[in-house]
Every structure is written in structure tokens, then in C-alpha cells.
Design an enzyme around this catalytic site. Structure first.
Site, PDB file in Angstrom:
ATOM      1  N   ASP A 273       0.851  -1.186   0.000  1.00  0.00           N
ATOM      2  CA  ASP A 273       0.000   0.000   0.000  1.00  0.00           C
ATOM      3  C   ASP A 273       0.891   1.241   0.000  1.00  0.00           C
ATOM      4  O   ASP A 273       1.870   1.301   0.763  1.00  0.00           O
ATOM      5  CB  ASP A 273      -0.864  -0.066   1.279  1.00  0.00           C
TER       6      ASP A 273
ATOM      7  N   GLU B  48      -4.227   9.745  -6.558  1.00  0.00           N
ATOM      8  CA  GLU B  48      -5.638  10.159  -6.513  1.00  0.00           C
ATOM      9  C   GLU B  48      -6.529   9.112  -5.851  1.00  0.00           C
ATOM     10  O   GLU B  48      -7.700   9.347  -5.607  1.00  0.00           O
ATOM     11  CB  GLU B  48      -6.167  10.501  -7.911  1.00  0.00           C
ATOM     12  N   HIS B  49      -5.934   7.940  -5.545  1.00  0.00           N
ATOM     13  CA  HIS B  49      -6.684   6.918  -4.818  1.00  0.00           C
ATOM     14  C   HIS B  49      -6.511   7.047  -3.312  1.00  0.00           C
ATOM     15  O   HIS B  49      -6.939   6.169  -2.556  1.00  0.00           O
ATOM     16  CB  HIS B  49      -6.267   5.515  -5.283  1.00  0.00           C
TER      17      HIS B  49
HETATM   18  C1  LIG Z   1      -4.951   3.872 -12.800  1.00  0.00           C
HETATM   19  S1  LIG Z   1      -3.974   2.521 -12.262  1.00  0.00           S
HETATM   20  C2  LIG Z   1      -2.368   3.067 -12.747  1.00  0.00           C
HETATM   21  C3  LIG Z   1      -1.409   1.936 -12.931  1.00  0.00           C
HETATM   22  C4  LIG Z   1      -0.036   2.327 -13.535  1.00  0.00           C
HETATM   23  N1  LIG Z   1       0.704   3.166 -12.653  1.00  0.00           N
HETATM   24  C5  LIG Z   1      -0.231   3.000 -14.868  1.00  0.00           C
HETATM   25  O1  LIG Z   1      -0.082   4.223 -14.938  1.00  0.00           O
HETATM   26  O2  LIG Z   1      -0.550   2.317 -15.832  1.00  0.00           O
HETATM   27  C6  LIG Z   1      -3.940   2.747 -10.512  1.00  0.00           C
HETATM   28  C7  LIG Z   1      -3.192   1.628  -9.791  1.00  0.00           C
HETATM   29  O3  LIG Z   1      -2.963   2.036  -8.437  1.00  0.00           O
HETATM   30  C8  LIG Z   1      -3.179   0.954  -7.579  1.00  0.00           C
HETATM   31  N2  LIG Z   1      -3.494   1.487  -6.242  1.00  0.00           N
HETATM   32  C9  LIG Z   1      -4.591   2.157  -5.851  1.00  0.00           C
HETATM   33  N3  LIG Z   1      -4.498   2.503  -4.560  1.00  0.00           N
HETATM   34  C10 LIG Z   1      -3.292   2.054  -4.124  1.00  0.00           C
HETATM   35  C11 LIG Z   1      -2.606   2.088  -2.888  1.00  0.00           C
HETATM   36  N4  LIG Z   1      -3.149   2.677  -1.808  1.00  0.00           N
HETATM   37  N5  LIG Z   1      -1.408   1.509  -2.795  1.00  0.00           N
HETATM   38  C12 LIG Z   1      -0.839   0.895  -3.873  1.00  0.00           C
HETATM   39  N6  LIG Z   1      -1.429   0.836  -5.082  1.00  0.00           N
HETATM   40  C13 LIG Z   1      -2.645   1.415  -5.211  1.00  0.00           C
HETATM   41  C14 LIG Z   1      -4.320   0.179  -8.230  1.00  0.00           C
HETATM   42  O4  LIG Z   1      -4.377  -1.164  -7.798  1.00  0.00           O
HETATM   43  C15 LIG Z   1      -3.984   0.328  -9.707  1.00  0.00           C
HETATM   44  O5  LIG Z   1      -3.195  -0.729 -10.196  1.00  0.00           O
END
Ligand SMILES: C[S@@+](CC[C@H](N)C(=O)[O-])C[C@H]1O[C@@H](n2cnc3c(N)ncnc32)[C@H](O)[C@@H]1O
Length: 241
Positions: free
Chosen positions: A132, A153-154
Site C-alpha cells: 500500500d 488520486e486513490h
Molecule cells: C490507474 S492505475 C495506474 C497503474 C499504472 N501506474 C499505470 O499508470 O498504468 C492505478 C493503480 O494504483 C493501484 N493502487 C490504488 N491505490 C493504491 C494504494 N493505496 N497503494 C498501492 N497501489 C494502489 C491500483 O491497484 C492500480 O493498479
């Protein structure tokens, strides 16, 4: 900071059409619940489709315009991290441009995304781990280059994630940050991916606060720069202690 105390109020309410369109999911529940929801979202069909959506939106190709010697240059870097690597879209360009002896690592919340990345990259050069963004399993100052694309943004509050990125970067190390912007197109994307958006000036201030200085803004192309499209893309530097 413990990720469990991230307040949903940290994501500000936007005005106008952007406020109407922007996803409310990050603010709807406590962060641990929202994070589980996001993990499932990417484990499932949405994550499966990222390869396809990347082709349709052009992001699969555009990624290569950012990671290259004349943009985010990783030549000479010894340890490189792809934070929230997803299906490995950016990692494949790290493999292409990094020195052969550079260590390349990627992490993601979703184990299914990591599996997709491994399947796609077919490379024994990259190590993957489920983690995470607010709790990174790496020592301080371990990396000299980090890329974090469309992940921040998440988090309802970007600070814990940015602090972690600053912590694992060595002083003077570089970070390529890509974040959904608080524009009309950004707010529509936020609906699709259940994330928030960021205001460019606010984000720049928060980065400064956590020890990441804004080295330069980048754009996918001249056309993106002219119409201010494509989101917030910045190269930052970890400030010296
Ligand atoms: C829109 S995708 C972007 C993936 C990659 N970086 C790209 O640009 O193609 C967002 C990624 O962030 C991951 N994600 C979301 N929240 C996260 C967190 N708190 N920690 C780690 N990964 C996270 C999701 O599982 C997803 O694979």
C-alpha cells in the site's frame, strides 16, 4: 502516519461541473474500507481492461514519451521504483531505458494487477511486491528514481503517500508523478476509476511540505501542453536534508 487515520474530509469539495462530475467514492467511507473497494475494483474487470483502455486513450504509447532520455531520464539510476505499477505500462519503458544493472521494483495494492504486470513484462529484471502506498516496505532513501502514475488520486489525503515516496527516495533522487487534475476531463476519469482529482497549485504546495520540490512540469506532447490536457505530470526532487 498511520493510513487508518486518513480523514475523508482531506479531499476538498470542488465547485461547478467538476464538483458534480467528480467521484465521491474516496470521501464516502473510512480509508481502509475505500482501499478494499479499490483493491477489488482493480482485481476485477476494471483492472483487466486497463490494457485495452490504455490503447483506446493512447496512454500505452504516450507512456513512452515520458520515460526516455529527453524527458524522465533513468540512465545512471541504480534503484528504480514503479509505485502502483498496475499492469506494468510504465515499467516496460523503465526496462528499456534503465542501465542493465539497475534494480527495478514495482508494487501495487492489487495482486491481480501484479500478475497482469508479470505476464505482460515477462522479465526477470523486475521484482514485484503487494503493498500500500501509505505503508511502503522499503528502507529510507533506498531508491534514486521513482515513478508514481495515477495512484495518488486513490488516497483521500495525498500527504501520507507523498511522505512515503519522499522517505524511500534518496536526497536529490527524482520522482515522476502523474495525477488526475481537477479539470472536466479529469473529473470524468475520476468517475470511471473511483478516485479524486487534484488541483495543480495545491498539489505543488503539499509536495513542497513533505520535502519534494517541483523540478519541472511535463506534458505528453506540445498539443497536451497547449490545451492543458493529460493531467498533472511533474518531475520532482527529494530535497536534501
Ligand atoms: C490507474 S492505475 C495506474 C497503474 C499504472 N501506474 C499505470 O499508470 O498504468 C492505478 C493503480 O494504483 C493501484 N493502487 C490504488 N491505490 C493504491 C494504494 N493505496 N497503494 C498501492 N497501489 C494502489 C491500483 O491497484 C492500480 O493498479
Amino acid at each position: 502516519m498511520d493510513q487508518d487515520i486518513i480523514s475523508p474530509e482531506a479531499a476538498p469539495r470542488r465547485r461547478g461541473l467538476v464538483g458534480v462530475l467528480e467521484s465521491r467514492q474516496p470521501k464516502r467511507r473510512p480509508f481502509p474500507e475505500y482501499r478494499r473497494f479499490i483493491e477489488k475494483h482493480y482485481d476485477g474487470l476494471a483492472g483487466k481492461l486497463t490494457g485495452f483502455t490504455g490503447l483506446v486513450t493512447g496512454h500505452e504509447t504516450l507512456a513512452g514519451r515520458l520515460i526516455r532520455p529527453r524527458a524522465f531520464d533513468v540512465r545512471g539510476c541504480k534503484r528504480i521504483l514503479d509505485a502502483g505499477c498496475g499492469n506494468g505500462r510504465y515499467t516496460r519503458f523503465l526496462i528499456r531505458h534503465a542501465d542493465p544493472e539497475a534494480l527495478i521494483t514495482g508494487f501495487d495494492l492489487s495482486r491481480h494487477m501484479l500478475r497482469r504486470a508479470r505476464r505482460r513484462l515477462k522479465s526477470d529484471r523486475v521484482g514485484h511486491v503487494a503493498a500500500d502506498l501509505t505503508r511502503l516496505p522499503y528502507p529510507d532513501a533506498f531508491f534514486d528514481a521513482v515513478i508514481c502514475g495515477w495512484v495518488l488520486e486513490h488516497l483521500p489525503d495525498p500527504r501520507p503517500g507523498l511522505r512515503q515516496l519522499a522517505r524511500v527516495l534518496e536526497p536529490g533522487g527524482k520522482l515522476l508523478l502523474l495525477v488526475t487534475e481537477d479539470t472536466l476531463t479529469g473529473s470524468m476519469c475520476s468517475r470511471m476509476w473511483h478516485c479524486r482529482t487534484h488541483n495543480r497549485q495545491d498539489l505543488r504546495r503539499v509536495c513542497q511540505e513533505v520535502g519534494l520540490s517541483w523540478h519541472r512540469s511535463l506534458w505528453f506532447s506540445g498539443l497536451h501542453a497547449m490545451f492543458r490536457l493529460g493531467g498533472i505530470i511533474a518531475e520532482l526532487r527529494r530535497t536534501e536534508d
